[in-house]
Design a protein around this motif. Structure first.
Motif, PDB file in Angstrom:
ATOM      1  N   ALA A 218       0.816  -1.218   0.000  1.00 45.31           N
ATOM      2  CA  ALA A 218       0.000   0.000   0.000  1.00 45.31           C
ATOM      3  C   ALA A 218       0.847   1.264   0.000  1.00 45.31           C
ATOM      4  CB  ALA A 218      -0.933  -0.007   1.206  1.00 45.31           C
ATOM      5  N   TYR A 219       1.953   1.225   0.707  1.00 46.50           N
ATOM      6  CA  TYR A 219       2.795   2.424   0.830  1.00 46.50           C
ATOM      7  C   TYR A 219       4.036   2.374  -0.060  1.00 46.50           C
ATOM      8  CZ  TYR A 219      -0.146   3.691   4.777  1.00 46.50           C
ATOM      9  OH  TYR A 219      -1.224   4.023   5.562  1.00 46.50           O
ATOM     10  N   ASN A 220       4.018   1.403  -1.006  1.00 45.04           N
ATOM     11  CA  ASN A 220       5.106   1.293  -1.981  1.00 45.04           C
ATOM     12  C   ASN A 220       6.470   1.147  -1.309  1.00 45.04           C
ATOM     13  OD1 ASN A 220       5.965   1.087  -4.657  1.00 45.04           O
ATOM     14  ND2 ASN A 220       6.441   3.272  -4.783  1.00 45.04           N
ATOM     15  N   MET A 221       6.488   0.332  -0.252  1.00 44.75           N
ATOM     16  CA  MET A 221       7.738   0.056   0.459  1.00 44.75           C
ATOM     17  C   MET A 221       8.363  -1.219  -0.103  1.00 44.75           C
ATOM     18  SD  MET A 221       6.284   0.834   4.298  1.00 44.75           S
ATOM     19  CE  MET A 221       7.805   0.333   5.130  1.00 44.75           C
ATOM     20  N   PRO A 222       9.664  -1.417   0.070  1.00 48.42           N
ATOM     21  CA  PRO A 222      10.318  -2.629  -0.447  1.00 48.42           C
ATOM     22  C   PRO A 222       9.746  -3.900   0.191  1.00 48.42           C
ATOM     23  CG  PRO A 222      11.935  -0.974   0.192  1.00 48.42           C
ATOM     24  CD  PRO A 222      10.626  -0.499   0.714  1.00 48.42           C
ATOM     25  N   HIS A 223       9.562  -4.937  -0.622  1.00 44.14           N
ATOM     26  CA  HIS A 223       9.087  -6.225  -0.104  1.00 44.14           C
ATOM     27  C   HIS A 223       9.584  -7.336  -1.023  1.00 44.14           C
ATOM     28  CE1 HIS A 223       5.878  -5.960  -3.209  1.00 44.14           C
ATOM     29  NE2 HIS A 223       5.798  -4.703  -2.834  1.00 44.14           N
ATOM     30  N   VAL A 224       9.991  -8.433  -0.424  1.00 39.06           N
ATOM     31  CA  VAL A 224      10.515  -9.582  -1.179  1.00 39.06           C
ATOM     32  C   VAL A 224       9.383 -10.421  -1.749  1.00 39.06           C
ATOM     33  CG1 VAL A 224      11.856 -11.718  -0.986  1.00 39.06           C
ATOM     34  CG2 VAL A 224      12.617  -9.654   0.200  1.00 39.06           C
ATOM     35  N   ILE A 225       8.290 -10.522  -0.993  1.00 35.52           N
ATOM     36  CA  ILE A 225       7.144 -11.332  -1.399  1.00 35.52           C
ATOM     37  C   ILE A 225       6.351 -10.567  -2.456  1.00 35.52           C
ATOM     38  CG2 ILE A 225       5.092 -12.545  -0.562  1.00 35.52           C
ATOM     39  CD1 ILE A 225       6.414 -12.247   2.305  1.00 35.52           C
ATOM     40  N   HIS A 226       5.983 -11.244  -3.543  1.00 32.89           N
ATOM     41  CA  HIS A 226       5.274 -10.572  -4.630  1.00 32.89           C
ATOM     42  C   HIS A 226       3.969  -9.962  -4.131  1.00 32.89           C
ATOM     43  CE1 HIS A 226       3.097 -10.054  -8.453  1.00 32.89           C
ATOM     44  NE2 HIS A 226       4.305  -9.976  -8.993  1.00 32.89           N
ATOM     45  N   SER A 227       3.629  -8.800  -4.670  1.00 28.82           N
ATOM     46  CA  SER A 227       2.457  -8.056  -4.206  1.00 28.82           C
ATOM     47  C   SER A 227       1.149  -8.834  -4.373  1.00 28.82           C
ATOM     48  CB  SER A 227       2.357  -6.719  -4.941  1.00 28.82           C
ATOM     49  OG  SER A 227       2.309  -6.924  -6.342  1.00 28.82           O
ATOM     50  N   TYR A 228       1.110  -9.816  -5.284  1.00 29.36           N
ATOM     51  CA  TYR A 228      -0.110 -10.616  -5.448  1.00 29.36           C
ATOM     52  C   TYR A 228      -0.458 -11.352  -4.154  1.00 29.36           C
ATOM     53  CZ  TYR A 228      -3.518 -13.835  -7.489  1.00 29.36           C
ATOM     54  OH  TYR A 228      -4.661 -14.539  -7.768  1.00 29.36           O
ATOM     55  N   GLY A 229       0.546 -11.576  -3.317  1.00 28.41           N
ATOM     56  CA  GLY A 229       0.302 -12.237  -2.039  1.00 28.41           C
ATOM     57  C   GLY A 229      -0.554 -11.422  -1.092  1.00 28.41           C
ATOM     58  N   ALA A 230      -0.686 -10.137  -1.366  1.00 26.15           N
ATOM     59  CA  ALA A 230      -1.512  -9.272  -0.513  1.00 26.15           C
ATOM     60  C   ALA A 230      -2.996  -9.384  -0.853  1.00 26.15           C
ATOM     61  CB  ALA A 230      -1.049  -7.826  -0.628  1.00 26.15           C
ATOM     62  N   THR A 231      -3.345 -10.187  -1.854  1.00 27.70           N
ATOM     63  CA  THR A 231      -4.743 -10.328  -2.287  1.00 27.70           C
ATOM     64  C   THR A 231      -5.625 -10.861  -1.168  1.00 27.70           C
ATOM     65  OG1 THR A 231      -3.984 -10.768  -4.539  1.00 27.70           O
ATOM     66  CG2 THR A 231      -6.266 -11.363  -4.008  1.00 27.70           C
ATOM     67  N   ASN A 232      -5.216 -11.966  -0.569  1.00 23.67           N
ATOM     68  CA  ASN A 232      -5.914 -12.575   0.563  1.00 23.67           C
ATOM     69  C   ASN A 232      -4.981 -13.590   1.205  1.00 23.67           C
ATOM     70  OD1 ASN A 232      -6.200 -15.111  -0.911  1.00 23.67           O
ATOM     71  ND2 ASN A 232      -7.875 -14.124  -2.031  1.00 23.67           N
ATOM     72  N   GLU A 233      -5.423 -14.195   2.313  1.00 22.39           N
ATOM     73  CA  GLU A 233      -4.557 -15.107   3.054  1.00 22.39           C
ATOM     74  C   GLU A 233      -4.172 -16.341   2.238  1.00 22.39           C
ATOM     75  OE1 GLU A 233      -7.198 -13.648   4.218  1.00 22.39           O
ATOM     76  OE2 GLU A 233      -6.859 -12.862   6.245  1.00 22.39           O
ATOM     77  N   ALA A 234      -5.105 -16.856   1.431  1.00 19.57           N
ATOM     78  CA  ALA A 234      -4.818 -18.050   0.627  1.00 19.57           C
ATOM     79  C   ALA A 234      -3.737 -17.761  -0.411  1.00 19.57           C
ATOM     80  CB  ALA A 234      -6.091 -18.539  -0.056  1.00 19.57           C
ATOM     81  N   GLU A 235      -3.852 -16.625  -1.098  1.00 18.22           N
ATOM     82  CA  GLU A 235      -2.832 -16.264  -2.082  1.00 18.22           C
ATOM     83  C   GLU A 235      -1.509 -15.921  -1.395  1.00 18.22           C
ATOM     84  OE1 GLU A 235      -3.075 -16.918  -5.040  1.00 18.22           O
ATOM     85  OE2 GLU A 235      -5.244 -17.106  -5.323  1.00 18.22           O
ATOM     86  N   PHE A 236      -1.594 -15.378  -0.195  1.00 22.61           N
ATOM     87  CA  PHE A 236      -0.364 -15.068   0.544  1.00 22.61           C
ATOM     88  C   PHE A 236       0.430 -16.344   0.817  1.00 22.61           C
ATOM     89  CE2 PHE A 236       1.814 -14.163   4.701  1.00 22.61           C
ATOM     90  CZ  PHE A 236       2.765 -13.301   4.178  1.00 22.61           C
ATOM     91  N   PHE A 237      -0.253 -17.401   1.253  1.00 24.83           N
ATOM     92  CA  PHE A 237       0.441 -18.659   1.523  1.00 24.83           C
ATOM     93  C   PHE A 237       1.059 -19.235   0.251  1.00 24.83           C
ATOM     94  CE2 PHE A 237       0.135 -23.406   1.855  1.00 24.83           C
ATOM     95  CZ  PHE A 237       1.222 -23.566   2.701  1.00 24.83           C
ATOM     96  N   ALA A 238       0.333 -19.173  -0.866  1.00 25.25           N
ATOM     97  CA  ALA A 238       0.841 -19.728  -2.125  1.00 25.25           C
ATOM     98  C   ALA A 238       2.040 -18.931  -2.633  1.00 25.25           C
ATOM     99  CB  ALA A 238      -0.267 -19.761  -3.169  1.00 25.25           C
ATOM    100  N   VAL A 239       1.936 -17.601  -2.611  1.00 26.96           N
ATOM    101  CA  VAL A 239       3.041 -16.748  -3.063  1.00 26.96           C
ATOM    102  C   VAL A 239       4.224 -16.860  -2.108  1.00 26.96           C
ATOM    103  CG1 VAL A 239       3.751 -14.359  -3.446  1.00 26.96           C
ATOM    104  CG2 VAL A 239       1.537 -15.148  -4.290  1.00 26.96           C
ATOM    105  N   LEU A 240       3.926 -16.957  -0.830  1.00 24.74           N
ATOM    106  CA  LEU A 240       4.973 -17.119   0.180  1.00 24.74           C
ATOM    107  C   LEU A 240       5.761 -18.400  -0.057  1.00 24.74           C
ATOM    108  CD1 LEU A 240       6.046 -15.762   2.792  1.00 24.74           C
ATOM    109  CD2 LEU A 240       4.377 -17.127   4.062  1.00 24.74           C
TER     110      LEU A 240
END
Length: 274
Positions: A218-240
């Motif tokens: 949301a704040y355009n800060m650096p992150h290693v995990i792809h932003s698609y993981g922020a969609t919901n918890e299920a996608e977060f686990f898969a992207v993670l």
């Protein structure tokens, strides 16, 4: 006499029911103990699967046994004109089995079939707007994981996942992580764990990491995990899961707690494969 036989019969069924997983595993061990990957199959894995190249001999042997089981127990279907061959099935099975390398048979209990398309494909989708109006349209997809036990994969993207082993994207890892998530009967980002303490720790660490990713996106800060993981918890686990396997050092530095949680769940540390 009849009642006695009935009781004995019921007891026998109860014993078989409770011991069935062990009995089934013994049958599988006997069925597949003499089945090994041939040299051509191993060459394909060495050429197309970077993780396999870095594994120890013991890890490769374990993975190969899983692959043999998977290829014999799961159904593959070619779609949209794609003619399947053994190498395609082998590569998908190998990637899928990495996630469950240190887990016992049966692997992916809910998975029944894997549908392979040549490349990205169209899938029908319905959506409802704020006024309740339902619309129907097609979306382009690379893969799907259905709770009923069907996985859909784009063969082109399967190959890309192995060709670029450090970009944080691997379609097979992603979709099969969804299947691990769905083994609980729900799709929540929390896979099947062994104890209430494990669930408590998972909830604490996972929720913090998910909230952190959403904030960083949301704040355009650096992150290693792809932003698609922020969609919901299920996608977060898969992207993670993709990040864990393809960018392990970066993930450990970014969030040591979530990295440790995944090492404990998957029962391996992928840093040694990089």
């Amino acid at each position: 006499m009849i009642n006695g036989l009935l009781i004995l019969t019921l007891l026998a069924f109860v014993v078989i029911y409770w011991r069935w997983p062990s009995i089934q595993n013994q049958l599988w061990q006997k069925k597949y103990q003499a089945t090994l990957l041939n040299e051509n199959q191993k060459t394909i894995l060495l050429r197309s699967m970077p993780i396999y190249q870095k594994m120890t001999d013991a890890e490769r042997q374990k993975l190969e046994r899983h692959i043999v089981w998977f290829l014999n127990e799961k159904c593959f279907v070619g779609c949209d004109g794609l003619v399947l061959n053994d190498a395609m099935k082998l590569i998908v099975a190998a990637d899928a089995c990495v996630l469950v390398l240190n887990k016992p048979w049966p692997l992916y209990q809910n998975v029944k079939e894997i549908l392979l398309y040549p490349s990205a494909y169209y899938a029908a989708q319905t959506s409802r707007d704020g006024a309740g109006l339902v619309s129907y349209h097609n979306t382009v997809r690379q893969g799907e994981s259905w709770p009923g036990g069907t996985l859909v994969l784009s063969w082109h993207d399967v190959l890309e996942g192995n060709r670029l082993p450090s970009d944080g994207h691997n379609l097979v890892f992603h979709e099969f992580a969804h299947q691990l998530d769905q083994e609980t009967g729900k799709t929540t980002g929390t896979p099947l764990l062994t104890s209430s303490a494990d669930y408590k720790e998972w909830g604490r660490v996972f929720s913090h990491a998910f909230t952190q990713l959403k904030s960083h996106v949301a704040y355009n800060m650096p992150h290693v995990i792809h932003s698609y993981g922020a969609t919901n918890e299920a996608e977060f686990f898969a992207v993670l899961t993709e990040t864990f396997l393809e960018k392990p050092s970066e993930l450990r530095q970014y969030d040591p707690q979530i990295y440790r949680l995944l090492v404990n769940y998957y029962q391996f540390d992928p840093i040694k494969w990089h």
